[in-house]
Design a protein around this motif. Structure first.
Motif, PDB file in Angstrom:
ATOM      1  N   GLN A 111       1.028  -1.479  -0.063  1.00 31.50           N
ATOM      2  CA  GLN A 111       0.071   0.004  -0.167  1.00 31.50           C
ATOM      3  C   GLN A 111       0.634   1.459  -0.347  1.00 31.50           C
ATOM      4  O   GLN A 111       1.354   1.427   0.809  1.00 31.50           O
ATOM      5  CB  GLN A 111      -0.897  -0.321   0.897  1.00 31.50           C
ATOM      6  CG  GLN A 111      -1.786   1.351   1.303  1.00 31.50           C
ATOM      7  CD  GLN A 111      -2.756   1.475   0.045  1.00 31.50           C
ATOM      8  OE1 GLN A 111      -2.872   1.834  -0.932  1.00 31.50           O
ATOM      9  NE2 GLN A 111      -3.946   0.173   0.021  1.00 31.50           N
ATOM     10  N   THR A 113      -0.471   4.491  -1.071  1.00 34.25           N
ATOM     11  CA  THR A 113      -1.069   6.179  -0.782  1.00 34.25           C
ATOM     12  C   THR A 113      -2.123   6.158   0.550  1.00 34.25           C
ATOM     13  O   THR A 113      -2.361   5.093   1.655  1.00 34.25           O
ATOM     14  CB  THR A 113      -2.537   6.188  -2.034  1.00 34.25           C
ATOM     15  OG1 THR A 113      -3.171   4.910  -1.720  1.00 34.25           O
ATOM     16  CG2 THR A 113      -1.387   6.183  -3.174  1.00 34.25           C
ATOM     17  N   LYS A 114      -3.099   7.429   1.095  1.00 31.52           N
ATOM     18  CA  LYS A 114      -3.772   6.831   2.240  1.00 31.52           C
ATOM     19  C   LYS A 114      -5.252   7.783   1.774  1.00 31.52           C
ATOM     20  O   LYS A 114      -5.988   7.575   2.716  1.00 31.52           O
ATOM     21  CB  LYS A 114      -2.976   7.926   3.319  1.00 31.52           C
ATOM     22  CG  LYS A 114      -1.863   7.770   3.287  1.00 31.52           C
ATOM     23  CD  LYS A 114      -1.580   7.182   4.994  1.00 31.52           C
ATOM     24  CE  LYS A 114      -0.129   7.708   5.046  1.00 31.52           C
ATOM     25  NZ  LYS A 114       0.286   5.612   5.948  1.00 31.52           N
ATOM     26  N   SER A 115      -5.719   7.969   0.886  1.00 33.97           N
ATOM     27  CA  SER A 115      -6.695   7.926   0.588  1.00 33.97           C
ATOM     28  C   SER A 115      -6.990   6.568   0.336  1.00 33.97           C
ATOM     29  O   SER A 115      -7.141   6.389  -0.959  1.00 33.97           O
ATOM     30  CB  SER A 115      -6.834   8.859  -1.108  1.00 33.97           C
ATOM     31  OG  SER A 115      -8.683   9.439  -1.158  1.00 33.97           O
ATOM     32  N   SER A 156      -6.454  -1.304   7.552  1.00 32.11           N
ATOM     33  CA  SER A 156      -7.527  -0.808   7.186  1.00 32.11           C
ATOM     34  C   SER A 156      -8.824  -1.248   7.316  1.00 32.11           C
ATOM     35  O   SER A 156      -9.432  -1.558   6.796  1.00 32.11           O
ATOM     36  CB  SER A 156      -7.458  -0.026   6.640  1.00 32.11           C
ATOM     37  OG  SER A 156      -8.377   0.391   6.306  1.00 32.11           O
TER      38      SER A 156
END
Length: 308
Positions: A111, A113-115, A156
């Protein structure tokens, strides 16, 4: 009882075809792309997902059509999501399983990115691409979820919940099997939380596979067809990711996507598969009424991507 034959060559019992026709009638007139999307095979997938309950399948399909009109998944291009794909956290391998199903590799440990919004958009792009690359007559795919470099920080629940919703509500019956490859011990508590988000049919398609456990690698050998390789490790190596190479493949596929939809819109014939645009591209273009960067039908010329 008479069977009906879909455009993919599959025989459909008359009682099932009656339900497909009923949903088509209830849908009424549709916008052009929605009409293209709602093939008999597509409607059948929604019926299967809702156990052939017409009312429930119709509701589900209408919600997907509304989502597609707003989200426009068929218009997403590689350049729109390339940043999300830099690490190869999701990609379509060039391999197919023994049933001709596309193999979508997912590596949550990569992973970058955060969005969650951006991550889901990239997932949708990858799903659309994998579907387009299924062999004719095949509508499902394999998910190979590799837990290499996976850490607790990669967990997440929000992203997992959103992923499960999009895949189950808008891509029903697209999953053939999900292989969870070498998940770590600390993944187990998260799986207990995530498992209820999946419907029963989807949960049954999830297989845990460990490279050091022959009893589980046999699952892959049977479902994916690893027996054509010298070893399990050789097969896993073929799932490698190279960003530049993959980018080139996706750009080529993006061109085919434009041809795919516009050929159907102009010709109004049976929706072509990606295989129609492979091999000799010029010859396949002629078969589909496409010459160069144009689609020609009864004297009409439609430009693609602004080029004539």
């Amino acid at each position: 009882m008479m069977d009906h034959t879909h455009s993919n060559g599959c025989q459909v019992p008359e009682d099932q075809q009656t339900k497909i026709d009923e949903i088509r009638k209830l849908l009424g007139p549709l916008p052009e792309k929605s009409s293209i999307y709602c093939s008999d095979e597509c409607i059948a997938r929604y019926l299967v997902a809702r156990n052939w309950n017409v009312k429930k399948a119709l509701k589900m399909l209408r919600e997907t059509l509304a989502w597609r009109l707003h989200y426009k998944p068929e218009d997403i291009r590689w350049e729109d999501v390339a940043e999300e794909g830099e690490t190869g956290k999701i990609y379509r391998t060039s391999l197919k399983d023994r049933y001709g199903r596309s193999i979508l590799v997912m590596r949550p440990g990569y992973q970058n990115t955060k969005s969650v919004k951006g991550q889901i958009r990239y997932l949708v792009y990858c799903m659309e691409n994998a579907i387009m690359n299924c062999e004719p007559g095949q509508s499902q795919m394999v998910w190979w979820i590799d837990y290499d470099r996976y850490k607790v920080s990669n967990i997440s629940f929000k992203a997992t919940k959103e992923t499960a919703y999009v895949l189950q509500e808008h891509y029903p019956e697209r999953l053939g099997v999900a292989i969870l490859f070498n998940p770590p011990k600390y993944f187990e508590p998260f799986w207990k939380l995530a498992r209820p988000l999946l419907d029963v049919k989807t949960r049954e398609k999830v297989k845990f596979v460990y490279s050091d456990d022959p009893t589980t690698t046999e699952i892959v050998q049977d479902l994916v067809g690893i027996d054509s390789f010298d070893s399990f490790d050789e097969y896993a190596a073929r799932l490698r990711f190279d960003f530049d190479e993959y980018s080139a493949r996706m750009r080529e596929d993006d061109i085919k996507v434009s041809l795919f939809w516009k050929t159907k819109q102009v010709n109004g014939s049976v929706l072509p598969s990606f295989s129609d645009f492979d091999e000799d591209s010029e010859e396949s273009s002629r078969r589909n009424g496409v010459v160069g960067s144009e689609i020609k039908s009864e004297g009409e010329i439609v430009e693609i991507n602004g080029h004539g």
